[in-house]
Design an enzyme around this catalytic site. Structure first.
Site, mmCIF file in Angstrom:
data_model
loop_
_atom_site.group_PDB
_atom_site.id
_atom_site.type_symbol
_atom_site.label_atom_id
_atom_site.label_comp_id
_atom_site.label_asym_id
_atom_site.label_seq_id
_atom_site.Cartn_x
_atom_site.Cartn_y
_atom_site.Cartn_z
ATOM 1 N N HIS A 1 -3.707 -5.713 1.031
ATOM 2 C CA HIS A 1 -2.930 -6.066 2.302
ATOM 3 C C HIS A 1 -2.704 -7.478 2.524
ATOM 4 O O HIS A 1 -3.768 -8.098 3.613
ATOM 5 C CB HIS A 1 -3.750 -5.457 3.325
ATOM 6 C CG HIS A 1 -3.274 -3.677 3.537
ATOM 7 N ND1 HIS A 1 -2.517 -3.102 4.108
ATOM 8 C CD2 HIS A 1 -3.998 -2.861 2.722
ATOM 9 C CE1 HIS A 1 -2.438 -1.928 3.791
ATOM 10 N NE2 HIS A 1 -3.401 -1.590 3.124
ATOM 11 N N GLU B 1 -1.075 -9.083 4.839
ATOM 12 C CA GLU B 1 -0.793 -9.021 6.289
ATOM 13 C C GLU B 1 -2.116 -9.170 6.997
ATOM 14 O O GLU B 1 -2.370 -9.756 8.124
ATOM 15 C CB GLU B 1 0.074 -8.009 6.949
ATOM 16 C CG GLU B 1 -0.569 -6.695 7.093
ATOM 17 C CD GLU B 1 -0.493 -5.752 5.684
ATOM 18 O OE1 GLU B 1 -0.461 -6.084 4.694
ATOM 19 O OE2 GLU B 1 -0.923 -4.588 6.033
ATOM 20 N N CYS C 1 0.927 -1.209 -0.091
ATOM 21 C CA CYS C 1 0.047 -0.063 0.113
ATOM 22 C C CYS C 1 0.890 1.257 -0.027
ATOM 23 O O CYS C 1 1.446 1.619 -1.129
ATOM 24 C CB CYS C 1 -0.928 -0.058 1.050
ATOM 25 S SG CYS C 1 -2.291 1.226 1.064
#
Lengths: 232, 86
Positions: free
Chosen positions: A206, A208, A89
């Site tokens: 994302h 994660e 990002c």
């Protein structure tokens, strides 16, 4: 298998660094440390994660001020020496401003901040970052950004195709790249791209945030697992 | 050394979509009072710089633009340099 040394960069305004740290350290049981933007050295790292957020308030252009900080020149040297770097990002935006990756991230075509799950296709599974995925595998990973509209000029378009740099693309649930599945107006539905050498990846989604079942999925975990496998 | 007032106007290049300009235009299309079109939204940066002369000042500002203030993949810029008025 030896433990990989990850470093997560912290800029003023980073806000996804703890998620990255948690996945690497506590889910994947690797070594991980935070690196403050003003640090003079990167210690002995195997992989740098440039996390998401709003570094320096997104002033001037997203990622532009972070790209001028002390640590950024160290990240650049690390990448030029073959070190593995992943920007997520805002991290992706910073890596393009550092010219470690081609292109620029513009305002979303709709001008809206978009926060939702998107379907992604693993366009290239022959990379340091995607070796644990199968070719054309479809993933569901969230995005959360206002500036994710990936732009390349004409010469860069032919370059990224020639060197198989496109790693992830926005697709529909059947794996088709179409306008409706492109959330932000990115050229060729590009969601993630690597450098020519193959050791630097930037992506808007994302991973994660989908690396344990408790949080709704595991589709992002294999990016980190691929890196660990490649570096072990 | 002289002190100069610098103004930089930064605009998106023509081939880059400018959704802000489009949004303004779309809004005005609903208002027949104005015949305004082709909006593009940019930014203006002002600062002062000490330099030997105007030429060296221009070189420094160009360098600053290329390395930091402007991303030439998507933006173009114009520089205005004036001697500081006391």
């Amino acid at each position: 298998m030896r433990k990989i040394n990850f470093g997560v960069i912290q800029f003023p305004g980073s806000n996804c660094e703890q998620d990255c740290f948690y996945v690497v350290k506590h889910i994947l049981k690797q070594n991980c440390s935070y690196i403050w933007h003003d640090s003079k050295s990167l210690k002995n790292l195997d992989c740098i994660i440039v996390p998401g957020g709003f570094s320096y308030g997104d002033y001037l252009r997203t990622g532009a001020i972070a790209a001028q900080s002390n640590i950024s020149s160290k990240i650049k040297d690390f990448a030029h020496n073959g070190g593995v770097v992943i920007g997520i990002c805002n991290g992706f935006q910073i890596l393009t401003e550092l010219k470690l990756l081609p292109g620029v991230l513009l305002r979303n075509k709709s001008l809206n901040f978009i926060c939702k799950d998107v379907n992604l296709k693993v366009t290239n599974s022959n990379s340091i970052f995607t070796s644990e995925y199968s070719h054309n595998e479809i993933l569901k990973i969230p995005i959360a950004h206002a500036e994710g509209n990936f732009f390349l000029n004409k010469s860069e378009v032919s370059e990224v195709k020639k060197f198989n740099q496109i790693i992830f693309q926005y697709v529909n649930s059947k794996g088709l790249c179409d306008i409706d599945s492109n959330p932000n107006g990115s050229i060729m539905n590009i969601a993630g791209i690597r450098n020519k050498k193959g050791n630097v990846l930037g992506l808007m989604p994302h991973p994660e945030r989908v690396s344990e079942n408790l949080l709704g999925g595991l589709d992002g975990k294999k990016i980190f697992q691929s890196i660990i496998k490649q570096l072990s | 050394m002289s002190k100069f007032n610098i103004t930089i106007e930064i605009m998106p290049i023509d081939s880059v979509l400018d959704p802000q300009g489009e949004a303004i235009e779309l809004t005005l299309k609903n208002n027949s009072k104005y015949l305004a079109a082709n909006f593009r939204v940019g930014k203006r940066i002002e600062f002062t710089l000490e330099s030997k002369n105007k030429t060296s000042c221009r070189n420094t500002v160009n360098d600053l633009c290329e390395k930091f203030l402007v991303n030439e993949i998507i933006e173009k810029y114009k520089i205005k340099i004036e001697n500081e008025k006391n």
